[in-house]
Scaffold this motif. Sequence first.
Motif, PDB file in Angstrom:
ATOM      1  N   GLU A 187       0.814  -1.211   0.000  1.00 14.56           N
ATOM      2  CA  GLU A 187       0.000   0.000   0.000  1.00 14.56           C
ATOM      3  C   GLU A 187       0.845   1.257   0.000  1.00 14.56           C
ATOM      4  N   THR A 188       2.146   1.122   0.263  1.00 15.17           N
ATOM      5  CA  THR A 188       3.037   2.273   0.266  1.00 15.17           C
ATOM      6  C   THR A 188       4.317   1.929  -0.498  1.00 15.17           C
ATOM      7  N   GLU A 189       5.044   2.953  -0.880  1.00 16.05           N
ATOM      8  CA  GLU A 189       6.318   2.712  -1.555  1.00 16.05           C
ATOM      9  C   GLU A 189       7.283   1.939  -0.673  1.00 16.05           C
ATOM     10  N   GLU A 190       7.256   2.227   0.622  1.00 18.52           N
ATOM     11  CA  GLU A 190       8.150   1.532   1.547  1.00 18.52           C
ATOM     12  C   GLU A 190       7.842   0.035   1.582  1.00 18.52           C
ATOM     13  N   GLN A 191       6.558  -0.297   1.642  1.00 21.24           N
ATOM     14  CA  GLN A 191       6.170  -1.711   1.616  1.00 21.24           C
ATOM     15  C   GLN A 191       6.560  -2.359   0.293  1.00 21.24           C
ATOM     16  N   GLU A 192       6.299  -1.656  -0.810  1.00 17.58           N
ATOM     17  CA  GLU A 192       6.609  -2.220  -2.118  1.00 17.58           C
ATOM     18  C   GLU A 192       8.099  -2.499  -2.245  1.00 17.58           C
ATOM     19  N   CYS A 193       8.918  -1.556  -1.790  1.00 12.38           N
ATOM     20  CA  CYS A 193      10.369  -1.730  -1.853  1.00 12.38           C
ATOM     21  C   CYS A 193      10.808  -2.921  -1.021  1.00 12.38           C
ATOM     22  N   ALA A 194      10.384  -2.976   0.228  1.00 14.53           N
ATOM     23  CA  ALA A 194      10.813  -4.047   1.135  1.00 14.53           C
ATOM     24  C   ALA A 194      10.366  -5.417   0.632  1.00 14.53           C
ATOM     25  N   ARG A 195       9.131  -5.502   0.156  1.00  8.86           N
ATOM     26  CA  ARG A 195       8.604  -6.793  -0.276  1.00  8.86           C
ATOM     27  C   ARG A 195       9.213  -7.229  -1.604  1.00  8.86           C
ATOM     28  N   ALA A 196       9.498  -6.260  -2.479  1.00  4.81           N
ATOM     29  CA  ALA A 196      10.154  -6.612  -3.742  1.00  4.81           C
ATOM     30  C   ALA A 196      11.569  -7.120  -3.497  1.00  4.81           C
ATOM     31  N   LEU A 197      12.277  -6.514  -2.564  1.00  2.00           N
ATOM     32  CA  LEU A 197      13.625  -6.977  -2.243  1.00  2.00           C
ATOM     33  C   LEU A 197      13.586  -8.351  -1.574  1.00  2.00           C
ATOM     34  N   GLU A 198      12.602  -8.578  -0.709  1.00  2.00           N
ATOM     35  CA  GLU A 198      12.465  -9.897  -0.078  1.00  2.00           C
ATOM     36  C   GLU A 198      12.179 -10.956  -1.143  1.00  2.00           C
ATOM     37  N   HIS A 199      11.311 -10.630  -2.089  1.00  2.00           N
ATOM     38  CA  HIS A 199      10.990 -11.549  -3.186  1.00  2.00           C
ATOM     39  C   HIS A 199      12.238 -11.857  -4.010  1.00  2.00           C
ATOM     40  N   LEU A 200      13.037 -10.840  -4.310  1.00  2.00           N
ATOM     41  CA  LEU A 200      14.240 -11.060  -5.096  1.00  2.00           C
ATOM     42  C   LEU A 200      15.238 -11.934  -4.338  1.00  2.00           C
ATOM     43  N   GLU A 201      15.413 -11.672  -3.052  1.00  2.00           N
ATOM     44  CA  GLU A 201      16.369 -12.488  -2.293  1.00  2.00           C
ATOM     45  C   GLU A 201      15.879 -13.932  -2.183  1.00  2.00           C
ATOM     46  N   THR A 202      14.577 -14.110  -2.048  1.00  2.00           N
ATOM     47  CA  THR A 202      14.036 -15.468  -2.013  1.00  2.00           C
ATOM     48  C   THR A 202      14.268 -16.176  -3.347  1.00  2.00           C
ATOM     49  N   THR A 203      14.098 -15.443  -4.439  1.00  2.00           N
ATOM     50  CA  THR A 203      14.357 -16.019  -5.764  1.00  2.00           C
ATOM     51  C   THR A 203      15.811 -16.446  -5.885  1.00  2.00           C
ATOM     52  N   ILE A 204      16.721 -15.605  -5.431  1.00  2.00           N
ATOM     53  CA  ILE A 204      18.145 -15.949  -5.458  1.00  2.00           C
ATOM     54  C   ILE A 204      18.396 -17.215  -4.638  1.00  2.00           C
ATOM     55  N   ALA A 205      17.793 -17.254  -3.452  1.00  2.00           N
ATOM     56  CA  ALA A 205      18.013 -18.400  -2.563  1.00  2.00           C
ATOM     57  C   ALA A 205      17.525 -19.698  -3.189  1.00  2.00           C
ATOM     58  N   PHE A 206      16.353 -19.661  -3.819  1.00  2.00           N
ATOM     59  CA  PHE A 206      15.782 -20.884  -4.373  1.00  2.00           C
ATOM     60  C   PHE A 206      16.412 -21.274  -5.705  1.00  2.00           C
TER      61      PHE A 206
END
Length: 451
Positions: A187-206
Amino acid sequence: MTPQPNPEAGAAVKAADRDHVFHSWSAQELIDPLAVAGAEGSYFWDYDGRRYLDFSSGLVYTNVGYQHPKIVAAIQEQAARMTTFAPAFAVEARSEAARLIAERTPGDLDKIFFTNGGADAVEHAIRMARLHTGRPKVLSAYRSYHGGTQQAVNITGDPRRWASDSGTAGVVHFWAPYLYRSRFYAETEEQECARALEHLETTIAFEGPSTVAAIILETIPGTAGIMVPPPGYLAGVRELCDKYGIVFVLDEVMAGFGRTGEWFAADLFDVTPDLLTFAKGVNSGYVPLGGVAISGAIAETFGKRPYPGGLTYSGHPLACAAAVATIGVMAEEGVVENAARLGESVVGPELRALAERHPSVGEVRGVGMFWALELVRDRETREPLVPYNAAGEANAPMAAFAAAAKKGGLWPFVNMNRTHVVPPCNITEAELKEGLAVLDAALSVADEYTG
């Protein structure tokens, strides 16, 4: 220059085109290319004498407009001195272009490998990253475009990839931030940034960090929609690359050389990649040229180990002379500053005012001379004005909007459910307001499809 009508010549050009030219990204029998008679500054015209204000900058590359006399003169002078020479030699125009580019790239990106355009710049950047790391995979975002050659189109994250994607290119796609259509329920840019980075790191991990050679991103995605990343996102990607030993590649083919009101869009975010690709605005598209700016660490990999790649026309003297002149013009005439100033004082405010008047405008986003209007049927649901990858009758609303703009003397950049405002970076305030007035009228046609 005043356009002089010559419909007979136009008909001959059109006939030869129809008989012999095979156009890119097109069903050949379904297109009707405009026959262009000339261009100057921010305008071009057809053989009927009809003039268009170019809000597309060609394909977002005429950053200093058409037929700038200083660049034309530099090409002519270089042609008289030395039209061409093989890339293994030191040539003045080539050396000076590399020096001027390296002066403006962020950080220690001080070595320049020249290519013929943006797609082969991406091809070579990925090759360098794989050889530097000894790893096979590349991570790239959905909603991206990196070029039409085999590797570059597989890295691309839009439908142009589909026909060539065999699933064997070693490319893994992920979701980058895009708050208006968030894949992360943010709902906010801060959430979008944090969640997009978490998604990217999870992708790297998997995927396995030890298998990932590079992450490539357009600093600000261009054709995909000019989604300016939220504060902290690119810095976060840089941190992930450092953490896992991954090469960070920024694609500045469209965003570079003044388009965003900075020499490179990376400067807006204070981020330095390991490799940076460029083309288009480096010489305003006057002669084909692209390249890769290379960090010290990656350049060192090939200090005593041959780099297995090259191009016959790498650093072509005519193209490099055009680049030297273009960079000189941009510096002398304050083109980068003009893009920043007019983007902030004219384009942004005017587009936001258009959004208030037109229910078809769902979101306005951009910076410098790099803006997008996302058109919708319903602001509340955010249903796009046309479906994703629409064609034919399904694309009728966007086709009607584009036709209205052209009828008013404005040549728009239209992709899917968006129109982009990407005029030359040295456009005047008066020219901008002329184009925005036509855009205002054309959006009334898009409004007819809302409700």
